[in-house]
Design a protein around this motif. Structure first.
Motif, short mmCIF file in Angstrom:
data_model
loop_
_atom_site.label_atom_id
_atom_site.label_comp_id
_atom_site.label_asym_id
_atom_site.label_seq_id
_atom_site.Cartn_x
_atom_site.Cartn_y
_atom_site.Cartn_z
N VAL A 172 0.83 -1.21 0.00
CA VAL A 172 0.00 0.00 0.00
C VAL A 172 0.87 1.26 0.00
O VAL A 172 0.55 2.25 -0.65
N ALA A 173 1.98 1.19 0.73
CA ALA A 173 2.85 2.36 0.82
C ALA A 173 3.70 2.53 -0.44
O ALA A 173 4.21 3.62 -0.71
N THR A 174 3.88 1.47 -1.21
CA THR A 174 4.69 1.56 -2.42
C THR A 174 3.83 1.86 -3.65
O THR A 174 4.33 2.36 -4.65
N ALA A 175 2.55 1.57 -3.56
CA ALA A 175 1.65 1.77 -4.71
C ALA A 175 1.74 3.19 -5.30
O ALA A 175 1.61 3.34 -6.51
N PRO A 176 1.96 4.22 -4.48
CA PRO A 176 2.05 5.57 -5.06
C PRO A 176 3.14 5.72 -6.12
O PRO A 176 3.07 6.58 -6.97
N LEU A 177 4.14 4.86 -6.06
CA LEU A 177 5.22 4.92 -7.04
C LEU A 177 4.66 4.82 -8.46
O LEU A 177 5.20 5.41 -9.40
N GLY A 178 3.57 4.09 -8.61
CA GLY A 178 2.97 3.89 -9.92
C GLY A 178 2.58 5.20 -10.58
O GLY A 178 2.56 5.31 -11.81
N ALA A 179 2.27 6.20 -9.76
CA ALA A 179 1.85 7.48 -10.32
C ALA A 179 2.98 8.13 -11.10
O ALA A 179 2.74 8.95 -11.98
N LEU A 180 4.22 7.74 -10.82
CA LEU A 180 5.35 8.24 -11.59
C LEU A 180 5.26 7.78 -13.03
O LEU A 180 5.79 8.41 -13.94
N ALA A 181 4.63 6.63 -13.23
CA ALA A 181 4.49 6.08 -14.58
C ALA A 181 3.03 6.15 -15.01
O ALA A 181 2.49 5.21 -15.57
N ALA A 182 2.37 7.26 -14.69
CA ALA A 182 1.02 7.53 -15.15
C ALA A 182 -0.04 6.61 -14.54
O ALA A 182 -1.13 6.50 -15.06
N GLY A 183 0.28 5.94 -13.43
CA GLY A 183 -0.70 5.11 -12.77
C GLY A 183 -1.66 5.93 -11.93
O GLY A 183 -1.49 7.13 -11.77
N GLY A 184 -2.69 5.23 -11.38
CA GLY A 184 -3.68 5.92 -10.56
C GLY A 184 -3.42 5.73 -9.08
O GLY A 184 -2.30 5.48 -8.67
N GLY A 185 -4.48 5.83 -8.28
CA GLY A 185 -4.36 5.67 -6.84
C GLY A 185 -3.97 6.97 -6.15
O GLY A 185 -3.89 8.02 -6.78
N LEU A 186 -3.77 6.88 -4.85
CA LEU A 186 -3.51 8.09 -4.05
C LEU A 186 -2.19 8.76 -4.40
O LEU A 186 -2.00 9.94 -4.12
N GLY A 187 -1.28 8.03 -5.02
CA GLY A 187 0.00 8.61 -5.42
C GLY A 187 -0.18 9.76 -6.41
O GLY A 187 0.67 10.63 -6.52
N ARG A 188 -1.28 9.74 -7.14
CA ARG A 188 -1.58 10.81 -8.10
C ARG A 188 -1.50 12.18 -7.44
O ARG A 188 -0.94 13.12 -7.98
N PHE A 189 -2.09 12.28 -6.22
CA PHE A 189 -2.11 13.58 -5.55
C PHE A 189 -0.70 14.06 -5.25
O PHE A 189 -0.41 15.25 -5.32
N ILE A 190 0.16 13.10 -4.91
CA ILE A 190 1.54 13.47 -4.57
C ILE A 190 2.26 13.96 -5.81
O ILE A 190 2.88 15.02 -5.83
N ILE A 191 2.18 13.18 -6.89
CA ILE A 191 2.88 13.54 -8.13
C ILE A 191 2.28 14.80 -8.75
O ILE A 191 3.00 15.72 -9.15
N ASP A 192 0.96 14.85 -8.82
CA ASP A 192 0.32 16.03 -9.43
C ASP A 192 0.57 17.27 -8.59
O ASP A 192 0.86 18.34 -9.12
N GLY A 193 0.44 17.12 -7.28
CA GLY A 193 0.67 18.25 -6.40
C GLY A 193 2.09 18.77 -6.53
O GLY A 193 2.33 19.98 -6.55
#
Lengths: 248, 315, 224
Positions: A172-193
């Motif tokens: 769960v804590a690593t899933a945000p990494l996916g947002a670096l490669a255009a993935g979804g999930g809560l990591g989006r807020f971190i990358i987009d922000g």
């Protein structure tokens, strides 16, 4: 570096504002939708890794075989950086399998990430079952299959469950990494922000990921209390944790 | 050899270690090779943003200065303008390569800018920079503009030629770009606010990188933000939609430098930089990008080759 | 002039690796530096925290809880959070890296020191050992295998995390991962960026194991 104190206060205020703004929560890209995505991109790889790694670890532990292979997997699994796993997941999904990149790359990444702690701990837990206990069971004429299912597995179950909990939190804590490669999930807020210099959104995302991870931890701990036989509770953490701990 | 980051890091590392009184190590010899006949003065730190063209350009300026004897450090791959600009103001960077229009919009806090004339945009930019201690040196004729790009099939199927045509797109037009595209007027925000499109939806991807290209090809998005000098456009037969409402400002390549550095070194430095800027053309940019993005050569090697071909590296 | 937009030159240009050994070496050195600083600083802080946690038991809970929550923050997010305050500097990278070492190091150090049998300590006290001497000469050496086991895990983790500092312009070997992504998934760089840190982690892990064996010859049974 101008007036860090002021900047910190601003950041906290902005985070609070973002988190309490109804607009952040609704819509297809709101917190609720992203949380569901997050759950999904975590659950799919975790469940698949459990289905593969736990039986494999248990069987290897039962037959006391594959110690060298197990140790190698364990070491290697920890040593591969998560960013490298993501690249591998990306290549596999996009270039090899043609599955696109919004979902599968991070799922592959987390799947590979979860294999090691699950396998290592299942293996160790079964292998370290008290030999006297096994002796006694075999003496009573239990088949190997029964020894595995009726003795080794119950005895190993607390460690395995602890491993599942720790792995789940890690996934769960690593899933945000996916947002670096255009993935979804809560990591989006971190990358987009971060990209938009919207500190409130970015820090809000960090808070949400941490809360999400703690909720998962809490839920599985509750489950452990219910499932694990009383006498075996509370004696497992150290053993399982030592073979796992990893940040991403 | 060209990436001077190590000495920078080593100094920082040593200071941290020294701080802990774990004194050991000493000089690791990360000194300054090459660069004959050094020019006295402060180190010039060149910063580059994380896409191929900006890295090539940063390398071109950085290597040329280094060759001329200046002490140069190149910090590569900094996220985006939102990150780079404050670094320049704080003095952590001395030289970056900008695009006039987008830089001006950024300086004006993302507001719309009415001017569309190249020279006027450039002058306005320098006005904005003046009280920040920054200077935009001579701008190049070369431009690289944000573009709305679709595949040939999409263009034909939906009859898209101009950005305004998107209004007639059946269903939602999924538009991909880097995370910051969403809130930039030159990008997604401009589609909504300047073009008044209400059937567009933003999909966060990477900054005009392989993911964006792949998303466009595979149909995960209908359109995407690429830059006009990007090789992927020609290589994949993508169609650049005409900017019929003039959303885009002129985007001439321009080196932005801290005034302190100009004051420290004077005319020699400025004229060398200007000479390079003048030699750049839109065509050569496109070609350089292709070398990195398609032929997969390294930005620093591509830059060196260009400098050689244009006579900036002869002994 | 080279032909513009020729299709991707056939095959993967593996020769890139051989042609750029100096860059790869430089990145490896950076990787080791970033890892080394984090480990030294992290270990120093963890020792202080561990000693505190043992002398004042009620601190143990809050210390592990705090470091545990830090563990759930994705590292790239932590770097992003720090960047506005400390800039794109080595300090930003190191603060993040150090924080992630603490949980494992504190947990193992405390577990190791707790594991020293009471009768051994009793005997030492009987022989007139002072509290400090007891700690340095008896407790610490006996706890060493578990402490080094923690160091090994933390080192392997840190080597992996260093790759992520590529997002704030460091990264050691990890920078090749970002480069490779920009260059249209240039495989040789991706491989160097992925395999390099893995090998580095395994080598450092093995080296620490050897150190432990050399320091504690009486203990053949290494803690996992």
């Amino acid at each position: 570096m101008v007036a860090p104190g002021g900047r910190l206060m601003d950041a906290i205020v902005e985070t609070f504002r973002w988190l309490t703004d109804a607009a952040s929560w609704t819509g297809p890209r709101g917190v609720l939708a992203r949380s569901l995505e997050h759950l999904w991109i975590s659950l799919v790889p975790l469940a698949s890794a459990m289905a593969v790694a736990i039986p494999a670890g248990v069987l290897a532990g039962h037959h006391r075989r594959g110690q060298a292979v197990g140790a190698a997997i364990s070491n290697l699994g920890r040593a591969v950086p998560s960013l490298a796993l993501l690249v591998f997941g990306l290549l596999l999904s996009v270039r090899v399998l043609g599955l696109g990149f919004s979902f599968w790359p991070i799922v592959f990444t987390l799947f590979f990430l979860a294999l090691q702690p699950l396998f290592t701990n299942s293996y160790t837990a079964v292998r370290e079952a008290d030999p006297a206990l096994l002796e006694a069971a075999r003496g009573q004429g239990l088949s190997e299959r029964d020894v595995l299912l009726a003795v080794e597995l119950p005895v190993a179950s607390p460690v395995i469950l602890t491993a599942v909990r720790i792995t789940a939190v890690q996934v769960v804590a690593t899933a945000p990494l996916g947002a670096l490669a255009a993935g979804g999930g809560l990591g989006r807020f971190i990358i987009d922000g971060f990209g938009q210099k919207d500190d409130g959104q970015m820090l809000g995302g960090v808070v949400l990921v941490a809360v999400f991870a703690l909720l998962v931890e809490f839920a599985i701990t509750r489950l452990e209390r219910r499932v694990v036989p009383g006498p075996l509770q509370g004696r497992t953490d150290a053993a399982a944790v030592v073979a796992t701990g990893r940040a991403n | 050899m060209r990436k001077k980051r190590r000495s920078h890091l080593t100094v920082a590392a040593l200071s941290v270690v020294a701080l802990l009184a774990t004194a050991c190590g000493g000089d690791t010899g990360g000194g300054d090779p090459g660069a004959g006949g050094g020019v006295e003065g402060p180190t010039i730190t060149v910063g580059t943003v994380d896409f191929a063209e900006n890295r090539i350009l940063g390398q071109i300026y950085g290597q040329a200065l280094e060759h001329a004897g200046y002490d140069v450090e190149i910090t590569e791959n900094i996220g985006n303008r939102e990150l780079v600009a404050p670094q320049l103001e704080d003095g952590n960077l001395d030289l970056i390569v900008e695009y006039t229009g987008n830089a001006l919009r950024f300086e004006r806090g993302g507001e719309d800018v009415e001017i569309r004339d190249e020279q006027e945009v450039y002058d306005a930019l320098n006005e904005a920079y003046a009280d920040k201690g920054l200077t935009a040196l001579r701008m190049s004729e070369a431009q690289d503009v944000d573009a709305v790009v679709v595949t040939k099939e999409t263009a034909e199927e939906h009859g898209l030629e101009r950005i305004s045509d998107i209004a007639g797109f059946e269903g939602t037009f999924r538009f991909g770009g880097g995370p910051e595209c969403e809130t930039r007027l030159s990008c997604f925000k401009g589609l909504e606010e300047v073009y008044g499109l209400d059937n567009v939806e933003f999909v966060p991807l990477d900054v005009a990188g392989p993911i964006t290209v792949e998303a466009l090809k595979s149909g995960e998005v209908d359109g995407a933000n690429l830059f006009t000098t990007q090789s992927a456009i020609v290589a994949n037969d993508f169609v650049v939609l005409e900017d019929d409402q003039q959303l885009q400002l002129p985007q001439n390549i321009v080196p932005v430098i801290r005034q302190e550095i100009v004051d420290a070194y004077g005319d020699d430095l400025v004229s060398l930089i200007n000479e390079i800027t003048t030699s750049l053309t839109t065509e050569s940019l496109t070609e350089l990008n292709a070398k990195v993005e398609i032929d997969q050569e390294d930005p620093d090697a591509v830059a060196e080759q260009w400098l050689r071909e244009n006579g900036f590296l002869e002994e | 002039m080279s032909p513009v937009l020729a299709q991707a030159s056939g095959g993967i240009r593996w020769s890139w690796i051989g042609d750029n050994l100096d860059d790869i070496w430089e990145a490896t050195v950076e990787h080791l530096w970033l890892t080394g600083i984090a480990m030294v600083v992290g270990f120093a802080i963890a020792m202080v925290l561990s000693v505190l946690a043992i002398r004042y038991r009620r601190l143990y809970g809050p210390i592990t809880a705090t470091t545990g929550v830090i563990f759930t923050i994705p590292s790239f997010a932590l770097f992003f959070v720090l960047a506005p305050f400390t800039g794109l500097t080595v300090l930003t990278a190191e603060i993040g890296l150090v924080l992630y070492t603490l949980l494992v190091l504190v947990r193992n150090t405390v577990a190791g020191l707790d594991g020293v049998p009471e009768d051994v300590k009793e005997a030492a006290r009987g022989m007139g050992y002072t509290r400090n001497r007891l700690f340095l000469e008896i407790e610490l050496p006996l706890a060493l295998p578990v402490i080094i086991a923690g160091l090994r895990i933390a080192t392997v983790t840190t080597v992996g995390l260093v790759t992520i500092t590529a997002l704030i312009t460091f990264g050691g070997l990890g920078r090749f991962i970002l480069d490779g992504l920009q260059q249209n998934l240039f495989v040789p760089k991706l491989v160097v960026g992925a395999v390099g840190p893995t090998v580095l982690a395994l080598v450092l892990d093995g080296a620490l194991l050897l150190v432990q064996r050399a320091l504690t010859p009486w203990s053949r049974r290494a803690a996992a």
